[in-house]
Design a protein around this motif. Structure first.
Motif, PDB file in Angstrom:
ATOM      1  N   ALA A 148      56.297  91.425  85.099  1.00  0.00           N
ATOM      2  CA  ALA A 148      56.513  92.526  84.150  1.00  0.00           C
ATOM      3  C   ALA A 148      55.410  92.604  83.100  1.00  0.00           C
ATOM      4  N   TYR A 176      61.804  97.906  84.755  1.00  0.00           N
ATOM      5  CA  TYR A 176      62.421  98.199  83.464  1.00  0.00           C
ATOM      6  C   TYR A 176      63.889  98.551  83.636  1.00  0.00           C
ATOM      7  N   PRO A 180      65.334  95.486  81.374  1.00  0.00           N
ATOM      8  CA  PRO A 180      64.506  96.066  80.302  1.00  0.00           C
ATOM      9  C   PRO A 180      63.940  95.011  79.356  1.00  0.00           C
ATOM     10  N   VAL A 183      60.288  93.741  80.015  1.00  0.00           N
ATOM     11  CA  VAL A 183      59.090  94.575  79.891  1.00  0.00           C
ATOM     12  C   VAL A 183      58.712  94.675  78.417  1.00  0.00           C
ATOM     13  N   LEU A 214      61.514 105.172  79.704  1.00  0.00           N
ATOM     14  CA  LEU A 214      61.217 104.339  78.532  1.00  0.00           C
ATOM     15  C   LEU A 214      61.636 105.024  77.233  1.00  0.00           C
TER      16      LEU A 214
END
Lengths: 978, 149
Positions: A148, A176, A180, A183, A214
């Motif tokens: 990542a 992600y 999550p 990252v 994102l």
């Protein structure tokens, strides 16, 4: 064997596939496969080293066998070997095998990751892409941990090839989504946003997806994407159909990219910059205009691509919900589609109009299509389209058209597909109740529902009609008359018997004056159905009979005769037998007064959210996958209460569960309740005379506490686990907390219950309880208006690292909150380690079509996990000295904001969570406290000392804990309180 | 997109691509359920249906059904065209593709899909670019191997 092989053509593979295809039976196929497996196994185990080609071929065969649905338990190692081959096709097959059959064998993962690492570093774009595809296909946490951090670098590196960038963007997206937390955000995010300007359309296409994902969690970091997306979109929309060459699809320029850009924009409110907004509105208008132009091609691909953009544009217009002109135009466009010859378009138009119906700007425009929609309900040949039509009718219903819509839906119900009948029944029941002007219409509608689709009328529906009739005396006589008539039908549904039995038992007296429905007639009508009914219904009827004895003394002898009959007194069913015995005794022993008190008319039910609505939401709720939802029910919607849900907010109301003759006292799901209640009742009758009040069941308050009692030590959350993880803030963007959020939070530092927030629309109440590192919080959302809130979605968000420090699980709540109604949300909280910032509570809903959003700080602060510790003075000082490092101490001297009252201060400190230690501080004016903060990972011992100075109206507060940030944080929290 | 399935009119699965983590057991269950549901639908019916909390978009090409599961927010029509573009890619690569091509060259069908869709999102929509990537790969492979069967 057909010559279909292309490329390198693995002949052996083709032969094998051909053999499999020629197998006449499943057995033959399995036999052939087993033979092949044995062959491959021996080749892999054999002494002779296999060359790359053979390895590739066998691995490919194994893959084929696996994809046929058979288990494969070997060959992984050979596949991993292929990864490091420098022949592209071997590597490619290796990666395909790994992607499909990933195995969590740790040894293997290490090797795979190694191979991927080498390929990523190879600077050979084809190898890099293969490696990125593999990571994206597997998307596991292990891969995330390994890569990542590298992928953002590859994504924004100036020298990465376009194809590598594309793969890197989507690979990162997959990682992600899976984890999550792995990252890291950083300076690369700004450069990713600028990929929207990239010359290569493919790079933009991939990057938009990544940014869309994102920005949902970090809206502010990506804000600049709005203007970039608008200008990109504007360039595409205004380009001629040939400008974009290979990115033009059937004369539509870049449809995929356009749709993605429009989706990205839906993550944000309308652009603030007037110029950007103007440009965007122009784009939206262009799309709407183009929809009216004649098609450039007759191909369905052309119209699909064009309309995909149109529908996404309409979604954005609905999302903004601020441009009345565009909303009405969108509605007109959809109106045209309602009669389009393409089924797909009709379906989508119906679906999209459903959301338009909830906007105040377009609600009226949607309503003009009512006849078309009703026609669709009647004539569409595809059930899924009819379903959409029914949904839309439901959404466009208001007081003005309720009678028409309800009667159309009732008519449709007669021929509706079995699969959707229950939902239609629920919808009709809700609309009938919501828009009932006169309740006789409501009663008629529900009785019609039972007549037409009795099997699909769930308990919630008929409980509800009983509740409403019980609560409204203007309709009771009408209800009794109507149900009496309905019961005269030769074959009436058992649900009708239940409703009839209950209503006549309560209100039969209101029609007893008419000789056609005199008491004996009523009784014999009901009793004529008795023998055909299930145990639950018969139990209910027995309760009706005892009520009749009270209402109509003249029926007493007949009814006692029925109760006395051997078929009742010695009934094999214990519930029926007990009722017969007890009712018979009651009717013969109790005086008329006692009887009248015991069998009094039911008290009104507390007004709460319709349980039918709750049921519909359970069926259709956003994300509530009905198939996954089976058998799982919200513990708070306890059946015992006959559909009236207990909420802790109304603790003073006796739970109706204890009403002996309540319609739910008998049915089998809760057999112990009725006998026990009946037993108590008799005891009361004989001991205390007429004081037989229904005994109160456990109040919701007690139940609330008892939930916390048995925290299973290992996985305290497991019992209450909900598929909706609170850590996921959902697809919405979260605004910053409201300015007074901190102040509101401060109110809850030393207390657990109270009103967290209130404005003209909404009140949010909190009740919470903490034990050790666990907590349970109830949030009560009260709609203070008389208008329904729609798309109501409260969510808990963890900013920053909080997710690793505090676990909050939320239950979903209903997406609609009726005017004046209150819904409750349960949060299960686990403190994993010390944390400094509270989670955010984001509440979003639509009120009168206008989107409302509100972000608050959830009143969960680290001190909630305090466990008070009592200790003697000596121990206290010893520990105080142990914590003497400067960073372990935090101190604050501050002015008193409130009158300095020792008792109040004490209460606050106790509320804060620490123990108060007397006789420790030599100065009796001072306060000294101690406690341990419990988290899953560690415990933090805390000592505190508060020295008031009445003269100066000042305090000095000193905290010492074993963790520096905790000392400071506690000190800040507590200093706000005095 | 959460997953894509290709199956024949007889219900035989020809390609499966999963973009969300699921156990093999779940995958089999979903496949069975969806194949049954989709095959039961009549030709003129609409291409979309609600299934669990997902939207299913499907289209039949000759003997093969292409079936995608997308999320609530996703666009149905563009998904139909994802399917069509994939069919075009297969067609261009194999030269008027048929079910047998996909059976015998299943690995190529996967490779083409990976160039077009990655992680459930469209990666590259240009037919030229996707096929260029695949054909480059074909050029990289060695020409003659002895048959060892």
């Amino acid at each position: 064997m057909p010559a279909v092989s292309k490329g390198d053509g693995m002949r052996g593979l083709a032969v094998f596939i051909s053999d499999i295809r020629n197998c006449k039976s499943k057995e033959a196929e399995i036999k052939r496969i087993n033979k092949e497996l044995a062959n491959i196994r021996s080749k892999f185990k054999g002494d002779k080293a296999l060359d790359g080609y053979s390895k590739k071929k066998y691995v490919c065969k194994l893959l084929f066998i696996f994809l046929l649905g058979h288990d494969i338990d070997f060959g992984h190692m050979e596949a991993v070997n292929l990864l490091s081959s420098n022949k592209y096709t071997e590597k490619q097959i290796g990666y395909l095998f790994i992607s499909v059959l990933v195995n969590s064998n740790s040894e293997l993962i290490r090797l795979i990751n190694n191979a991927i690492k080498n390929d990523l570093a190879s600077r050979n774009p084809t190898f890099m892409c293969l490696a990125l595809h593999c990571i994206a296909n597997v998307g596991s946490r292990e891969m995330g941990e390994a890569f990542a951090a590298d992928i953002p670098r590859i994504l924004v590196a100036g020298d990465s090839m376009d194809s590598v960038k594309q793969s890197a963007a989507l690979c990162l997206l997959r990682l992600y989504k899976a984890s999550p937390d792995l990252v890291p955000m950083g300076e690369w995010t700004a450069r990713v946003v600028h990929l929207l300007n990239d010359q290569h359309m493919g790079v933009v296409t991939a990057a938009v997806s990544l940014i869309t994902c994102l920005c949902k969690k970090n809206p502010d970091d990506f804000k600049t994407c709005i203007s970039l997306a608008v200008s990109r979109l504007s360039r595409i929309v205004s380009s001629a159909s040939t400008d974009l060459q290979d990115y033009t699809y059937y004369f539509v320029p870049a449809p995929w990219l356009s749709v993605k850009l429009l989706r990205l924009l839906q993550c944000y409110p309308p652009p603030e910059d007037a110029a950007v907004k103007g440009r965007l509105v122009e784009c939206l208008e262009t799309v709407l205009n183009k929809a009216q132009e004649p098609p450039k091609s007759k191909k369905v691909q052309h119209s699909n691509a064009k309309n995909a953009i149109l529908f996404e544009t309409i979604s954005l217009i609905i999302h903004y919900d601020s441009e009345p002109n565009l909303l009405v135009r969108a509605c007109n466009q959809l109106g045209q589609f309602l009669q389009h010859r393409e089924t797909n378009l009709r379906y989508l138009a119906l679906e999209s109009m459903c959301t338009l119906a909830s906007s105040e700007f377009s609600h009226e425009a949607v309503k003009t299509h009512i006849d078309t929609v009703i026609n669709a309900l009647k004539t569409e040949r595809d059930v899924s389209v009819r379903q959409r039509a029914a949904d839309l009718l439901y959404a466009m219903c208001d007081r003005s058209n309720a009678k028409q819509i309800v009667s159309e839906m009732l008519r449709y119900l007669e021929t509706a597909d079995y699969a959707i009948r229950e939902e239609i029944v629920l919808k009709v029941a809700i609309l009938a109740e919501k828009y009932a002007v006169d309740y006789s219409w409501y009663v008629d509608t529900i009785l019609n529902l039972i007549r037409i689709a009795g099997d699909y009328v769930s308990e919630e529906v008929w409980y509800r009609v009983l509740q409403i009739v019980t609560n409204r005396d203007d309709v009771q006589g009408y209800a009794a008359k109507t149900v009496f008539e309905a019961l005269q039908a030769p074959a009436c549904h058992e649900n009708m018997v239940k409703v009839g039995g209950y209503i006549l038992g309560e209100f039969g007296n209101l029609i007893a004056g008419d000789p056609r429905s005199s008491p004996p007639v009523q009784f014999s009508l009901l009793h004529s159905k008795f023998h055909l009914c299930s145990v639950a219904t018969r139990a209910l009827l027995l309760s009706t009979y005892i009520k009749f004895i009270n209402l109509f003394p003249e029926t007493k002898a007949t009814i006692q005769g029925v109760l006395r009959a051997g078929s009742q007194l010695r009934n094999a069913d214990v519930e029926l037998q007990q009722r017969a015995v007890e009712y018979l005794t009651l009717s013969s022993v109790a005086s008329t007064d006692v009887l009248a008190t015991v069998l009094e008319e039911m008290p009104p039910f507390p007004e709460r959210e319709s349980s039918i609505l709750a049921k519909l939401k359970r069926k259709k709720g956003p994300g509530a996958g009905s198939a996954l939802d089976d058998g799982r029910r919200d513990p708070s919607s306890n059946d015992i209460n006959g559909g009236v849900e207990p909420t802790p907010s109304t603790v003073s109301t006796p739970s109706p569960s204890a009403d002996l003759l309540g319609p739910r006292a008998a049915p089998p799901p809760a057999p112990p309740a009725a006998p026990a209640g009946a037993g108590n009742l008799l005891v009361d009758v004989f001991s205390d005379g007429p004081a037989a009040q229904p005994s109160l069941g456990p109040t919701p308050e007690e139940a609330f506490l008892s939930f916390l009692e048995p925290p299973a030590p290992e996985s305290p959350m497991a019992l209450l686990a909900d598929p909706a993880p609170a850590a996921d803030p959902g697809p919405e963007d979260i605004g910053p907390p409201i300015p007074e959020a901190d102040e509101l939070l401060n109110k809850f530092v030393c207390k657990n219950n109270g009103v967290l927030f209130e404005n003209q629309l909404l009140q949010i109440g909190v009740k919470s309880e903490f034990r050790q590192n666990l907590g349970r919080m109830y949030l009560f959302y009260g709609n203070k208006t008389s208008v329904q809130f729609q798309n109501f979605s409260p969510a808990v968000v963890h900013p920053g690292d909080l997710q690793t420090q505090l676990a909050v699980q939320t239950k979903r709540v209903a997406a609609q909150v009726d005017g004046g109604a209150q819904v409750q949300q349960v949060l299960n909280i686990e403190c994993l380690r010390d944390f400094l910032t509270p989670p955010l509570l984001s509440v979003r809903f639509r009120y009168g079509g206008a989107p409302q959003s509100l972000t608050l700080k959830l009143p969960v602060t680290i001190n909630k996990f305090f466990q008070p510790t009592e200790m003697a003075a000596q121990d206290f000082f010893q520990r105080w000295k142990q914590l003497s490092l400067p960073q372990q101490e935090a101190q604050k001297i501050f002015k008193a904001n409130h009158p300095m009252d020792a008792e109040v201060t004490k209460a606050k400190l106790l509320g804060f969570g620490s123990a108060l230690l007397d006789n420790v501080d030599p100065n009796p004016e001072n306060f000294v406290g101690a406690g341990i903060i419990q988290t899953k990972a560690l415990q933090v011992g805390c000592l505190l000392r508060l020295e008031p100075n009445a003269q100066a109206q000042m305090y000095r507060l000193t905290l010492r804990t074993s963790k520096e940030p905790v000392s400071r944080h506690l000190c800040e929290l507590l200093a706000q309180q005095f | 997109m959460q997953f894509m399935l290709l199956f024949s009119r007889q219900g035989k699965l020809r390609l499966q691509k999963w973009y969300v983590p699921l156990s093999d057991k779940e995958k089999k269950k979903i496949t069975r359920e969806l194949v049954q549901t989709v095959l039961a639908r009549k030709p003129k019916m609409c291409s979309f249906l609600e299934w669990r909390d997902l939207k299913i978009v499907y289209k039949r090409y000759a003997s093969l059904y292409f079936c995608c599961a997308i999320e609530d927010q996703d666009n149905e029509l563009i998904t139909l065209e994802i399917i069509h573009r994939y069919v075009e890619l297969l067609d261009k690569y194999f030269g008027s593709v048929c079910e047998l091509d996909i059976i015998f060259n299943f690995e190529k069908a996967y490779f083409i899909l990976d160039e077009f869709l990655l992680g459930g999102e469209v990666q590259e929509t240009s037919k030229k670019n996707v096929l260029k990537a695949i054909e480059q790969a074909d050029l990289l492979q060695e020409v003659s191997y002895p048959s060892l069967d």
